[in-house]
Design an enzyme around this catalytic site. Structure first.
Site, mmCIF file in Angstrom:
data_model
loop_
_atom_site.group_PDB
_atom_site.id
_atom_site.type_symbol
_atom_site.label_atom_id
_atom_site.label_comp_id
_atom_site.label_asym_id
_atom_site.label_seq_id
_atom_site.Cartn_x
_atom_site.Cartn_y
_atom_site.Cartn_z
ATOM 1 C CG ASP A 24 73.720 133.219 49.753
ATOM 2 O OD1 ASP A 24 72.909 132.503 49.127
ATOM 3 O OD2 ASP A 24 73.848 134.433 49.557
ATOM 4 N N GLY A 71 80.277 135.874 46.990
ATOM 5 C CA GLY A 71 81.405 135.979 47.925
ATOM 6 C C GLY A 71 82.245 137.233 47.829
ATOM 7 C CE LYS A 109 70.627 144.648 48.694
ATOM 8 N NZ LYS A 109 71.954 144.789 48.100
HETATM 9 C C1 LIG Z 1 73.246 140.769 46.295
HETATM 10 S S1 LIG Z 1 73.590 139.108 46.603
HETATM 11 C C2 LIG Z 1 74.978 139.198 47.642
HETATM 12 C C3 LIG Z 1 76.257 139.500 46.947
HETATM 13 C C4 LIG Z 1 77.455 139.406 47.847
HETATM 14 N N1 LIG Z 1 77.445 140.421 48.874
HETATM 15 C C5 LIG Z 1 78.732 139.488 47.081
HETATM 16 O O1 LIG Z 1 79.476 140.460 47.296
HETATM 17 O O2 LIG Z 1 79.025 138.601 46.276
HETATM 18 C C6 LIG Z 1 72.333 138.664 47.702
HETATM 19 C C7 LIG Z 1 72.450 137.267 48.227
HETATM 20 O O3 LIG Z 1 71.581 137.167 49.335
HETATM 21 C C8 LIG Z 1 71.127 135.845 49.391
HETATM 22 N N2 LIG Z 1 69.926 135.784 50.233
HETATM 23 C C9 LIG Z 1 68.738 136.377 50.039
HETATM 24 N N3 LIG Z 1 67.898 136.075 51.054
HETATM 25 C C10 LIG Z 1 68.588 135.281 51.888
HETATM 26 C C11 LIG Z 1 68.290 134.659 53.127
HETATM 27 N N4 LIG Z 1 67.093 134.793 53.703
HETATM 28 N N5 LIG Z 1 69.262 133.932 53.721
HETATM 29 C C12 LIG Z 1 70.478 133.794 53.168
HETATM 30 N N6 LIG Z 1 70.815 134.364 51.998
HETATM 31 C C13 LIG Z 1 69.887 135.100 51.374
HETATM 32 C C14 LIG Z 1 70.910 135.459 47.937
HETATM 33 O O4 LIG Z 1 70.972 134.042 47.789
HETATM 34 C C15 LIG Z 1 72.059 136.184 47.249
HETATM 35 O O5 LIG Z 1 73.125 135.309 47.023
#
Ligand SMILES: C[S@@+](CC[C@H](N)C(=O)[O-])C[C@H]1O[C@@H](n2cnc3c(N)ncnc32)[C@H](O)[C@@H]1O
Length: 379
Positions: free
Chosen positions: A257, A240, A322
């Site tokens: 998410d 978050g 990425k």
């Molecule tokens: C790098 S983290 C995000 C961190 C967030 N921006 C923060 O500031 O806390 C990436 C997130 O993307 C989510 N994620 C990856 N693929 C996803 C998808 N297809 N749908 C929803 N969430 C996804 C993962 O569960 C993870 O929590």
């Protein structure tokens, strides 16, 4: 025939004088020297120019020797670069081997000011963003006030004025490059704004979005585009950190998410947490912002963001790409080209800026805003 040869000779000489030789310093994230160098070399070698780069891997900086029309250099703004954090033209190289390091620096500053109309408006003491580079920090904090006071006293520095900045890049405590930078260089020392981590934010990646707002939007755009009551969607929101940044600006956020939200984003009255796939979710009514930090192939994220823009689900997007494949610059260029082409094909005009932020690691951040229908080549 002789006339032709003579004419060609004259033409070549005119071209030589028309081309301007520049020694340029680039700063970048350590490990991305190749990408930063390639961007600049490519830009200067299109048309009549030529350019060569020199760097050591993981050094955090690159030197470019370029010969290009002055207009080619003048047309480039720091926001045009992706992997280059900071850039400016080198005026002097300084070897600071004696016991007195202050006076040679002051002399170089005076020389750099020759031919500059206004007093310098600021002084940037920069260094490579490496452990080795940071060893000069103590020395720099010692000499900075001394240089500042002396230049002010001599009328060469006026922080209220509109003059260019004086930049000193300390490769080490005994070796520095001196240059003069104007608005084509990034307005922060070493090319990035300093941000404080907000204690209530659920993750450190909150700083990525805070930095993106600071870097991509002018203060006026921040007032206009980050307003209380706006609606935002955060794809890949957990835990978050990005959601928290949007909430801090008074927005209502749909956080998508499967993972849990934490800290200030958990249970916040302006957050709707949806456990859904970020690639499938679309809002029922258009929103002001979509942000996306899902760890996925850059091409997939680019296609997703393009879909949101073309179909008008959001007005503005900030998202991470990425980096996964080498060559990394080409991978980025391919994704950005997909977006540019898709928007042009759909007749949508807008703004696209991509940059490796200070808080980005193996990734870059992209800002994309719909600004109406395209005329000819609005992107
Ligand atoms: C790098 S983290 C995000 C961190 C967030 N921006 C923060 O500031 O806390 C990436 C997130 O993307 C989510 N994620 C990856 N693929 C996803 C998808 N297809 N749908 C929803 N969430 C996804 C993962 O569960 C993870 O929590």
């Amino acid at each position: 025939m002789r006339f032709q040869v003579k004419f060609l000779g004259l033409f070549a000489r005119a071209l030589f004088f028309y081309l301007c030789a520049m020694d340029i310093l680039l700063q970048c994230r350590p490990g991305f020297e190749r990408e930063a160098a390639q961007e600049v070399v490519d830009r200067f070698t299109t048309g009549k120019g030529s350019a060569e780069s020199k760097f050591e891997r993981e050094s955090g900086f690159v030197r470019i020797s370029a010969k290009a029309p002055r207009e080619a250099y003048a047309a480039i703004h720091w926001k045009d670069w992706i992997f280059v954090r900071q850039w400016w033209c080198i005026h002097t190289e300084l070897a600071l081997t004696g016991t007195d390091r202050l006076n040679p620096i002051l002399l170089a500053a005076r020389n750099a000011h020759d031919g500059v109309e206004l007093p310098f408006s600021d002084l940037f003491l920069e260094m490579p963003d490496t452990n080795e580079g940071r060893q000069s920090k103590k020395f720099l904090s010692h000499i900075e006030p001394l240089i500042f006071t002396e230049l002010e006293h001599e009328g060469l520095l006026d922080v209220q004025g509109d003059g260019p900045r004086l930049c000193l890049f300390f490769i080490s405590a005994t070796e520095a490059l001196v240059g003069v930078a104007d608005e084509r260089s990034a307005p922060w020392s070493m090319g990035f704004p300093r941000l404080r981590f907000p204690a209530e934010a659920p993750s450190r990646s909150t700083l990525k979005l805070a930095e993106a707002f600071e870097v991509f939007l002018s203060p006026r755009e921040q007032d206009l585009l980050l307003r209380s009551g706006m609606k935002a969607v955060d794809l890949g929101a957990a835990p978050g950190g990005w959601t928290w940044q949007l909430l801090a600006r008074g927005m209502r956020v749909t956080a998508v998410d499967n993972g849990p939200l934490k800290g200030g984003a958990l249970g916040h009255p302006s957050v709707t947490h949806l456990k859904a796939d970020g690639f499938c979710y679309r809002p029922k009514v258009p929103v002001d912002w979509v942000v996306c930090d899902m760890v996925e192939q850059p091409g997939r994220v680019a296609d997703l963001m393009l879909d949101w823009m073309v179909k008008g689900y959001a007005q503005t997007a900030i998202f991470n790409l990425k980096l996964q494949k080498h060559p990394r610059l080409q991978e980025v260029r391919n994704s950005l080209e997909t977006i540019r082409k898709g928007l042009l094909d759909a007749g949508i005009r807008g703004r696209l800026i991509a940059r490796q932020l200070y808080h980005d690691r193996e990734e870059i951040t992209v800002y994309l805003r719909r600004e109406g229908k395209a005329k000819a080549s609005g992107w």
